[in-house]
Design an enzyme around this catalytic site. Sequence first.
Site, PDB file in Angstrom:
ATOM      1  N   ARG A   1      14.664-101.036  35.138  1.00 54.12           N
ATOM      2  CA  ARG A   1      15.644-101.196  36.223  1.00 54.12           C
ATOM      3  C   ARG A   1      17.007-100.755  35.717  1.00 54.12           C
ATOM      4  NH1 ARG A   1      15.011-104.170  40.657  1.00 54.12           N
ATOM      5  NH2 ARG A   1      13.264-105.561  40.885  1.00 54.12           N
ATOM      6  N   SER A   2      17.836-100.315  36.634  1.00 55.52           N
ATOM      7  CA  SER A   2      19.206 -99.981  36.244  1.00 55.52           C
ATOM      8  C   SER A   2      20.088-101.215  36.387  1.00 55.52           C
ATOM      9  CB  SER A   2      19.743 -98.834  37.102  1.00 55.52           C
ATOM     10  OG  SER A   2      19.815 -99.236  38.454  1.00 55.52           O
TER      11      SER A   2
ATOM     12  N   GLY B   1       2.646-110.422  10.222  1.00 53.75           N
ATOM     13  CA  GLY B   1       1.865-110.325   9.004  1.00 53.75           C
ATOM     14  C   GLY B   1       2.751-110.372   7.775  1.00 53.75           C
TER      15      GLY B   1
ATOM     16  N   HIS C   1      12.566 -98.439  30.117  1.00 52.24           N
ATOM     17  CA  HIS C   1      13.703 -98.801  30.961  1.00 52.24           C
ATOM     18  C   HIS C   1      13.173 -98.963  32.382  1.00 52.24           C
ATOM     19  CE1 HIS C   1      15.891 -97.683  27.428  1.00 52.24           C
ATOM     20  NE2 HIS C   1      15.400 -96.451  27.487  1.00 52.24           N
TER      21      HIS C   1
ATOM     22  N   GLY D   1      12.994-101.395  10.506  1.00 44.56           N
ATOM     23  CA  GLY D   1      12.350-100.841  11.683  1.00 44.56           C
ATOM     24  C   GLY D   1      11.696 -99.507  11.388  1.00 44.56           C
TER      25      GLY D   1
ATOM     26  N   GLU E   1      16.504-103.289  19.291  1.00 38.08           N
ATOM     27  CA  GLU E   1      16.280-103.120  17.854  1.00 38.08           C
ATOM     28  C   GLU E   1      17.030-104.179  17.055  1.00 38.08           C
ATOM     29  OE1 GLU E   1      15.853 -99.894  14.301  1.00 38.08           O
ATOM     30  OE2 GLU E   1      15.859 -99.246  16.381  1.00 38.08           O
TER      31      GLU E   1
END
Length: 145
Positions: free
Chosen positions: A98-99, A115, A96, A89, A69
């Site tokens: 992969r760890s 835009g 998610h 936002g 974000e």
Amino acid sequence: MYIQNKSKEEILEFLNNWGGEITLAKTLEIKFTDIDLEKETLTATMPVQPKVHQPFGILHGGASCVLAETMGSSLSNLFIDGSKYYGVGTNINSNHLRSKKDGIVTAVARFIRKGKTMHVSEIEIRDEKNQLINHTTMTNNIINR
């Protein structure tokens, strides 16, 4: 900040100091490292350490969302006239994939659509081996000040 007539160094300095000393981005040690004005991409890193872990000792999905974000919002706000508008936002969708226990992750944000009243961006978070850790899309509304 409107980036017109600003150098890459000035933009990165602004981003890394935006909001003062106490922001969530600073708490998580997010550092903006590159901007490509031609391709309209923004890059930042974040260390993966215990303060961004969830109880199992891996990168917390919320920390990945904060990084994403931060990237999407910053990208939007760089490419609008900040004296007239700001980007906020309104939607984030984060996968998610992969760890990650430690090291550094690198996020790259790019526009999917830019835009006049709405920006949609894609943020990829990768590890040092270029493995995709997280894929996020984010929508920002561009509103009058």
